[in-house]
Design an enzyme around this catalytic site. Structure first.
Site, short mmCIF file in Angstrom:
data_model
loop_
_atom_site.label_atom_id
_atom_site.label_comp_id
_atom_site.label_asym_id
_atom_site.label_seq_id
_atom_site.Cartn_x
_atom_site.Cartn_y
_atom_site.Cartn_z
N HIS A 2 5.19 -10.69 10.05
CA HIS A 2 5.74 -10.23 8.93
C HIS A 2 7.41 -10.16 9.11
O HIS A 2 7.75 -10.02 10.03
CB HIS A 2 5.85 -8.49 8.30
CG HIS A 2 4.33 -8.44 8.31
ND1 HIS A 2 4.15 -9.12 6.60
CD2 HIS A 2 3.53 -7.56 8.77
CE1 HIS A 2 2.36 -8.25 6.70
NE2 HIS A 2 2.57 -7.59 7.64
N ASP B 94 -3.86 -7.76 4.82
CA ASP B 94 -2.20 -8.64 4.75
C ASP B 94 -2.48 -10.09 5.20
O ASP B 94 -2.06 -11.09 5.19
CB ASP B 94 -1.21 -7.62 4.13
CG ASP B 94 -1.27 -6.99 6.18
OD1 ASP B 94 -2.13 -6.86 6.39
OD2 ASP B 94 -0.25 -6.88 6.81
N HIS C 205 -1.32 -1.94 15.15
CA HIS C 205 -1.31 -1.39 13.81
C HIS C 205 -2.85 -0.20 13.49
O HIS C 205 -2.24 0.27 12.76
CB HIS C 205 -0.72 -1.44 12.48
CG HIS C 205 -0.51 -1.07 11.79
ND1 HIS C 205 -1.26 -1.56 11.01
CD2 HIS C 205 -0.64 0.16 10.78
CE1 HIS C 205 -1.23 -0.99 9.40
NE2 HIS C 205 -0.73 0.06 10.19
N TYR D 68 10.54 -0.86 8.48
CA TYR D 68 9.00 -0.98 8.67
C TYR D 68 8.34 -0.09 9.68
O TYR D 68 7.29 0.09 9.71
CB TYR D 68 8.30 -2.63 9.19
CG TYR D 68 7.52 -2.79 9.49
CD1 TYR D 68 6.63 -3.91 8.47
CD2 TYR D 68 7.10 -3.25 10.63
CE1 TYR D 68 5.59 -4.27 8.15
CE2 TYR D 68 5.49 -3.54 11.17
CZ TYR D 68 4.34 -4.10 9.79
OH TYR D 68 3.60 -4.97 10.02
N HIS E 47 -5.86 -9.89 14.46
CA HIS E 47 -5.14 -8.33 13.63
C HIS E 47 -5.74 -8.89 12.01
O HIS E 47 -6.30 -9.68 11.21
CB HIS E 47 -4.08 -7.93 13.36
CG HIS E 47 -3.71 -6.52 12.77
ND1 HIS E 47 -4.96 -6.07 12.44
CD2 HIS E 47 -2.92 -6.17 11.29
CE1 HIS E 47 -4.40 -4.95 11.60
NE2 HIS E 47 -3.02 -4.96 11.23
N ASP F 279 1.61 -7.65 13.99
CA ASP F 279 3.09 -6.42 13.22
C ASP F 279 3.95 -5.92 14.28
O ASP F 279 4.62 -5.30 13.64
CB ASP F 279 1.58 -5.37 12.88
CG ASP F 279 0.47 -5.13 11.79
OD1 ASP F 279 0.98 -6.48 11.23
OD2 ASP F 279 0.30 -4.71 11.69
N HIS G 156 0.99 -1.04 0.15
CA HIS G 156 -0.06 -0.05 0.04
C HIS G 156 0.89 1.53 -0.16
O HIS G 156 0.86 2.06 0.69
CB HIS G 156 -1.27 -0.16 0.71
CG HIS G 156 -0.67 -0.18 2.64
ND1 HIS G 156 0.06 0.54 3.52
CD2 HIS G 156 -1.04 -1.57 3.38
CE1 HIS G 156 0.31 0.18 4.50
NE2 HIS G 156 -0.53 -1.10 4.28
N GLU H 117 -6.36 -6.52 9.26
CA GLU H 117 -5.36 -6.02 8.04
C GLU H 117 -5.89 -6.69 6.88
O GLU H 117 -5.26 -8.28 7.27
CB GLU H 117 -4.53 -5.85 8.08
CG GLU H 117 -3.91 -4.24 6.99
CD GLU H 117 -3.34 -3.57 7.06
OE1 GLU H 117 -2.89 -3.16 7.46
OE2 GLU H 117 -2.95 -2.41 5.89
#
Ligand code: FEO
Length: 395
Positions: free
Chosen positions: A225, A85, A147, A192, A81, A166, A27, A83
């Site tokens: 990640h 991803d 996040h 990050y 989470h 995250d 993004h 989001e």
């Protein structure tokens, strides 16, 4: 059928995430090294699944989970989470786990129902609540805004394993999974942090303060990640504290674009003047550097000096783009800001940046220096005075 690579990262805790080798734009965040979306499944007793992966990788992910445990036997599905991803494969996964209870924060519950169409109930969990899954215990901690408002982390107190979502992540694609199998990726973690976590410094500090109070002292940290932290936990936690508190910020960053070379002459003059005063200085031409690098340099800079030419009575568009990117990331507090630039027939660029600093309550270190057409000796002298002011504050 593909013989997917799965790593047993601790006793019966399996990494079933995917590596996105081709990821270059997350993004808008330039990710030159690709990335991973980590998810975890625990077999034996009452099997548990934690998180999913980005939608295009759904099939590989589900195949991996299946190769560890029969999906119908999964009893607990934790969503740390939402989001996309991490939740992109949530709808398909949920359908295949008819016997699982789904756990998420209240914000995640609401968000999942907004993102996806499903009737299934979600069990809402809060900070301090625990889940007993056979002989495993999970402790939940909400980390809203680290996040997203829904974010939470999950901890296994007996195994001392933290699923940190995250937090502590890095976007890098690699076959290794642990921090002691490679050079610890602190730079990638900083990149990050700067591009994803920066606006939420206060949440990071609060969470780091909360962990000991909740007796959370992990020996293994599993972010969603990148690589997993087991050897360098103290180092990455200290870095997070330093990034979030601004302790890491030193020296000056000159950030500029140029139309016909005049603002660049000023950037170079300012650079020499600052270096001559013994300061650590970085100089980034905006169109030569991805925003993700620019923001990471801002994270490590105490003073940020933005050079812009004037075009059509306003600032240069690429400089405006940087300001918009910064508007959300909010690196202003704790740093000092300045602007300089050139114009031809009428000004506007430097005035715009100055106004923007004031509107966002950024502390201005020195009045702007502006050159008409080419900067001559008088302007270079003004830049020496500018450098004096910067040196006095951060030298
Ligand atoms: Fe990796 Fe906020 O998602």
């Amino acid at each position: 059928m593909t013989n997917y690579h799965i790593t047993e990262i601790a006793d019966r805790i399996h990494w079933v995430g995917v590596v996105d080798w081709n990821l270059r734009d997350f993004h808008g965040f330039t990710t030159s090294k690709g990335g991973t979306y980590n998810a975890f499944v625990m077999d034996g007793g009452e099997p548990v699944l934690i998180d999913t992966v980005k939608a295009p990788f759904k099939d590989a992910f589900l195949e991996k989970v299946r190769s560890v445990v029969d999906l119908r036997k999964i009893k607990h599905f934790i969503v740390n989470h939402i989001e996309p991803d991490h939740s992109g494969s949530f709808p398909a996964t949920m359908e295949l786990l008819p016997n699982a209870t789904i756990y998420a924060s209240e914000n995640a519950r609401a968000g999942l129902h907004r993102y996806y169409d499903f009737d299934r109930k979600i069990r809402v969990v809060k900070t301090g609540e625990t889940l007993k899954a056979g002989n495993r215990i999970f402790q939940f901690v909400e980390t809203p805004m680290a996040h997203w408002p829904d974010s939470m982390i999950s901890y296994m107190p007996e195994e001392r394993v933290l699923f940190s979502s995250d937090i502590f992540g890095q976007l890098i694609a690699m076959s290794e999974r642990f921090d002691d199998e490679i050079d610890p990726p602190y730079d990638d973690a900083a990149l990050y942090y700067a591009n994803i976590i920066f606006p939420f410094n206060h949440v990071v500090l609060k969470t780091l303060g909360l962990l000991p109070k909740l007796k959370i002292a992990p020996e293994l940290i599993l972010p969603d990640h990148g690589i997993f932290w087991r050897k360098h936990i103290g180092d990455i936690v200290d870095r997070y504290r330093s990034w979030a508190s601004g302790e890491c910020a030193q020296g000056a960053l000159i950030l500029y674009d140029s139309m016909w070379g005049s603002t660049e002459i000023m950037a170079n003059g300012l650079y020499d003047a600052l270096v001559n005063r013994g300061l650590k200085v970085r100089k980034l031409h905006i169109r030569s550097n991805p925003f993700s690098r620019i923001v990471t340099e801002i994270l490590f800079s105490k003073a940020v000096l933005i050079g812009t030419p004037t075009i059509n009575n306003t600032l240069f568009p690429t400089v405006g783009h940087v300001l918009i990117y910064l508007q959300g990331l909010n690196p202003g507090p704790g740093r000092l800001w300045g602007t300089f630039g050139s114009y031809g027939w009428g000004g506007g660029g430097v005035e715009y940046v100055t106004r923007w600093f004031k509107e966002n309550q950024y502390e201005i270190i020195h009045p702007p220096v502006e050159a008409r057409f080419r900067p001559k000796a008088d302007i270079l002298k003004d830049l020496e005075a500018y450098a004096d002011a910067v040196s006095k504050r951060i030298g």
